[in-house]
Scaffold this active site. Structure first.
Site, PDB file in Angstrom:
ATOM      1  N   HIS A   1      38.338  36.715  38.546  1.00 23.97           N
ATOM      2  CA  HIS A   1      39.638  37.362  38.328  1.00 23.97           C
ATOM      3  C   HIS A   1      40.415  36.644  37.215  1.00 23.97           C
ATOM      4  O   HIS A   1      41.532  36.173  37.445  1.00 23.97           O
ATOM      5  CB  HIS A   1      40.525  37.362  39.577  1.00 23.97           C
ATOM      6  CG  HIS A   1      39.875  37.819  40.851  1.00 23.97           C
ATOM      7  ND1 HIS A   1      39.289  39.036  40.986  1.00 23.97           N
ATOM      8  CD2 HIS A   1      39.755  37.205  42.067  1.00 23.97           C
ATOM      9  CE1 HIS A   1      38.839  39.161  42.224  1.00 23.97           C
ATOM     10  NE2 HIS A   1      39.101  38.071  42.887  1.00 23.97           N
TER      11      HIS A   1
ATOM     12  N   ASP B   1      33.517  41.136  46.018  1.00 20.51           N
ATOM     13  CA  ASP B   1      34.665  40.382  46.517  1.00 20.51           C
ATOM     14  C   ASP B   1      35.025  40.707  47.961  1.00 20.51           C
ATOM     15  O   ASP B   1      34.414  40.201  48.887  1.00 20.51           O
ATOM     16  CB  ASP B   1      35.849  40.611  45.549  1.00 20.51           C
ATOM     17  CG  ASP B   1      37.015  39.658  45.775  1.00 20.51           C
ATOM     18  OD1 ASP B   1      36.922  38.804  46.672  1.00 20.51           O
ATOM     19  OD2 ASP B   1      38.031  39.763  45.070  1.00 20.51           O
TER      20      ASP B   1
HETATM   21 ZN    ZN Z   1      37.584  36.123  45.955  1.00 19.21          ZN
END
Ligand code: ZN
Length: 443
Positions: free
Chosen positions: A258, A309
């Protein structure tokens, strides 16, 4: 053993009647296109397997429970409270049942390896049962595992003490390194994760990095939320990626998960270091994180990999599609993430994810070529979305024609784990998963 793929995406592009020889260790020893009749025939279109570069397996059990608004406006931070409540109740047996189910879904969704960012440790501190539950889950399903035991110490920048929901994640650096050593296992690539700059203070980060050997992968959540970037600026005077590049010897082992909120100088720094940006488009959309500037990064030859994720979706094609669609919605253009050299968007994204997944997982994968692991996904060219498509259009159809997944057969390390869209143990695995979910619901 030798297989003959009707069509396959090789290092030299699409070829027909591709004979692939595989040794006992699961490595490809020879690739011979235009070899009809050589080896056992496999119908369909073969593409390299891709590593899922970011997974928190236990979060699979949260799917569907956080898609309603609470009393306040919903955000990443309110979602996180629900995740902590789930995390507090999960036993090693629960984690194993959830991870086994998840890893079957990953294999069926086109992933052949998983990087498990493992911070849900066992209480009391030091126990290895939770990590072992993940290792056992991967072995049961046949997916390749890169285990990333995760260091977590504080709740915010500046060394704030962990809150109640985070206590189970916490170790000292010494205890963490001992646990990491205890979890070494045959066939498992042992990497390392730093939960985030929020969760690991500078001195501990330096101590950890000094204690790591070799060239195994290092992963870190880096700049997922704007609030995180603002806090980092307040406390350190630098943005998260900026701070990391200035304070750690970031190199090609590093995977910045991210890296959503970055400025141009940070992106240039990531590329100069040879690090990989790990993107999780469906989770990043689900959590309202933001959109990574993927066009600029890819056009400057930056490396990306793809993770699922939180597992709100477990489907490689959907991740790649959403990555491109985010860019289209912002720019008002089409095929934003293609290039002059690789005009097919689905192909370019799949190749980028395969190459980046190899770096993130620390394995020689991502291309069907001698010396790499025999991780091969076969797409059903008789499926409606793929029918009549050849070569690059097959991959584009998989990525963009998302109504039924055409993944038919999946080989990991030379062993077929999915045949005809099914895993051999999927019924008993689903039963165990249902039992774990019922148990967690009643807690
Ligand atoms: Zn994560």
């Amino acid at each position: 053993m030798q297989w003959n793929y009707e069509q396959a995406l090789t290092a030299e592009g699409w070829r027909r009647d591709v004979a692939v020889s595989i040794d006992a260790a699961g490595l490809i020893t020879n690739v011979a296109p235009d070899s009809p009749g050589v080896g056992t025939p496999v119908k369909g279109a073969a593409v390299p397997g891709v590593a899922n570069a970011h997974s928190h397996a236990f979060q699979r059990a949260l799917v569907g429970l956080t898609e309603h608004r609470g009393a306040e406006r919903d955000s990443f931070w309110t979602w996180r409270e629900a995740m902590y409540r789930l995390a507090a109740t999960i036993t090693p047996e629960d984690l194993n049942a959830i991870a086994v189910q998840l890893y079957v879904e990953m294999l069926k969704g086109g992933y052949t390896a998983v990087c498990e960012f493992h911070y849900l440790h066992q209480a009391p501190i030091g126990g290895r049962a939770m990590g072992q539950a993940v290792i056992d889950a991967a072995a049961r399903t046949g997916i390749d595992l890169t285990l990333l035991p995760t260091l977590y110490m504080t709740s915010d920048f500046g060394g704030a003490a962990p809150n109640e929901g985070q206590k189970r994640f916490v170790h000292s650096v010494e205890d963490f390194l001992r646990l990491r050593g205890d979890l070494q296992a045959d066939g498992v690539v042992m990497g390392t994760a730093i939960h985030s700059l929020r969760a690991v203070p500078p001195a501990a980060l330096a101590q950890l990095l000094a204690g790591l050997e070799g060239d195994s992968p290092i992963h870190i959540h880096i700049a997922e939320q704007r609030k995180e970037v603002e806090r980092c600026l307040e406390v350190t005077g630098a943005r998260p990626v900026e701070w990391l590049l200035a304070n750690a010897a970031v190199d090609s082992r590093w995977n910045l998960v991210h890296a959503t909120h970055v400025v141009e100088t940070e992106m240039a720094g990531i590329r100069a270091a040879g690090a990989t940006v790990v993107l999780c488009p469906t989770t990043e959309a689900n959590l309202g994180d933001g959109v990574f500037p993927a066009e600029a990064h890819l056009s400057a030859s930056g490396s990306i990999s793809i993770g699922s994720d939180s597992h709100v979706s477990v489907n490689l094609a959907e991740e790649l599609r959403l990555l491109e669609y985010g860019q289209r919605l912002i720019t008002g253009e089409r095929n934003v993430l293609s290039s002059v050299g690789e005009p097919h968007t689905g192909v370019r994204l799949h190749k980028a994810a395969a190459a980046g997944g190899a770096r993130s997982s620390g394995r020689a994968t991502g291309v069907i070529a001698p010396g790499t692991r025999a991780d091969i996904v076969v797409l059903d060219t008789d499926a409606a979305a793929l029918f009549g498509r050849e070569g690059d259009n097959v991959l584009d159809a998989w990525v963009f024609g998302g109504f039924a997944d055409p993944v038919k057969d999946v080989m990991v390390g030379g062993v077929w784990r999915i045949i005809g869209g099914r895993h051999g143990r999927e019924d008993e695995i689903a039963d165990a998963y249902r039992a774990a979910i019922s148990r967690l619901k009643s807690v």
